[in-house]
Design a protein around this motif. Structure first.
Motif, mmCIF file in Angstrom:
data_model
loop_
_atom_site.group_PDB
_atom_site.id
_atom_site.type_symbol
_atom_site.label_atom_id
_atom_site.label_comp_id
_atom_site.label_asym_id
_atom_site.label_seq_id
_atom_site.Cartn_x
_atom_site.Cartn_y
_atom_site.Cartn_z
ATOM 1 N N ALA A 155 0.735 -1.106 0.310
ATOM 2 C CA ALA A 155 -0.292 0.285 -0.258
ATOM 3 C C ALA A 155 0.485 1.201 0.314
ATOM 4 C CB ALA A 155 -0.858 0.222 1.029
ATOM 5 N N ARG A 156 2.253 1.468 0.688
ATOM 6 C CA ARG A 156 2.772 1.865 1.125
ATOM 7 C C ARG A 156 3.524 3.036 0.099
ATOM 8 N NH1 ARG A 156 5.201 0.515 6.252
ATOM 9 N NH2 ARG A 156 6.828 0.721 4.971
ATOM 10 N N THR A 157 4.022 1.449 -1.044
ATOM 11 C CA THR A 157 4.729 1.582 -3.139
ATOM 12 C C THR A 157 3.518 1.786 -3.445
ATOM 13 O OG1 THR A 157 4.708 -0.541 -2.663
ATOM 14 C CG2 THR A 157 6.183 1.225 -1.565
ATOM 15 N N PHE A 158 1.679 2.920 -3.005
ATOM 16 C CA PHE A 158 1.254 2.575 -4.348
ATOM 17 C C PHE A 158 0.797 1.280 -5.089
ATOM 18 C CE2 PHE A 158 3.822 6.128 -3.300
ATOM 19 C CZ PHE A 158 3.308 7.215 -3.421
ATOM 20 N N ARG A 159 0.583 0.284 -4.139
ATOM 21 C CA ARG A 159 -0.161 -1.139 -4.948
ATOM 22 C C ARG A 159 -1.394 -1.603 -3.980
ATOM 23 N NH1 ARG A 159 4.534 -4.796 -4.980
ATOM 24 N NH2 ARG A 159 4.925 -3.724 -3.088
ATOM 25 N N PRO A 160 -2.263 -0.905 -4.438
ATOM 26 C CA PRO A 160 -3.651 -0.876 -3.090
ATOM 27 C C PRO A 160 -3.563 -2.429 -3.688
ATOM 28 C CG PRO A 160 -4.295 0.963 -4.646
ATOM 29 C CD PRO A 160 -2.887 0.463 -5.018
ATOM 30 N N GLN A 220 -10.133 3.878 0.618
ATOM 31 C CA GLN A 220 -9.197 4.398 -0.347
ATOM 32 C C GLN A 220 -9.157 4.142 -1.455
ATOM 33 O OE1 GLN A 220 -4.797 2.767 1.550
ATOM 34 N NE2 GLN A 220 -5.173 4.173 3.324
ATOM 35 N N GLN A 221 -9.280 2.924 -1.305
ATOM 36 C CA GLN A 221 -10.020 3.187 -3.717
ATOM 37 C C GLN A 221 -11.434 2.951 -3.504
ATOM 38 O OE1 GLN A 221 -10.013 -0.803 -4.272
ATOM 39 N NE2 GLN A 221 -7.670 -0.076 -5.498
#
Length: 224
Positions: free
Chosen positions: A87-92, A122-123
């Motif tokens: 999630a922190r690396t923008f891969r939800p 968040q999505q």
């Protein structure tokens, strides 16, 4: 020495040697030597992954976490840690898939379900978040953060009455009105949001010192 005597001596030595080998195999091995034969425990690997994250080596940390999951699919913290890293690396989407794999491999866990709900929020998928948070409170109704997150998700889809009930399991009456106001503002219902903020300030004048947030509200992720 005659042949028969030599044979007797040879047999005696053979029996002694066999007995000694048997005793050696039955003795407990040195604990240190046994430890060398074992692979690292999932806890040790998890600690290693955290060190790698602290050292800003996320790719290596992810490799270690995936190894834990492959070798120890019942070790819950690895799923949570990996999903957080994704999630922190923008891969939800990958993060959600990781947590859903935890549910598939280990069964439902309230921490995992709550975190799935946070990712869905968040999505912008509040409906899916409602389901995830609902499962979390079903499993652990004593955790206030799950109720608060459920209240937020319900408010984001306009189910304000249900949101009010969920929020009240975690928050004061004034806090409940304020948080529903935040959700109303986020979904573009400014008039209703203003009414909620006014009610919150009437119940607790200290809210008058707060600035009503204009951005999207956020959910809470507990530590696994």
């Amino acid at each position: 020495m005659t042949f028969s005597k030599r044979l007797t001596v040879l047999m005696a030595h053979t029996l002694i040697a066999a007995s000694m080998l048997g005793c050696a195999s039955n003795r407990p091995r040195d604990p240190f030597a046994q430890g060398l034969d074992r692979g690292p425990t999932p806890g040790t690997l998890h600690m290693m992954s955290r060190l790698l994250i602290d050292q800003r080596q996320p790719e290596k940390a992810e490799f270690v976490l995936q190894r834990i999951i492959a070798e120890h699919p019942g070790y819950a913290p690895a799923y949570v840690e990996l999903a957080e890293l994704q999630a922190r690396t923008f891969r939800p989407d990958e993060a959600i898939a990781t947590l859903e794999a935890s549910v598939a491999n280990r069964g439902k866990d309230p921490v995992v379900l709550n975190n799935i709900g946070v990712l869905y929020l968040q999505q912008g998928n509040a409906d899916a978040a409602v389901d995830a948070f609902g499962d979390a409170v079903d499993l652990d109704g004593g955790e206030a953060r799950y109720w608060s997150n459920l209240g937020l998700a319900l408010a984001m889809v306009g189910r304000d009455d249900e949101a009010f009930s969920a929020y009240r399991r975690a928050l004061s009456l004034a806090e409940t009105h304020w948080n529903i106001g935040v959700a109303r503002a986020a979904r573009g219902d400014g008039e209703a949001a203003h009414a909620s903020f006014e009610t919150a300030m009437e119940l607790d004048p200290s809210f008058a010192n707060d600035v009503a947030p204009m951005g999207p509200p956020t959910a809470s992720v507990p530590t696994p």
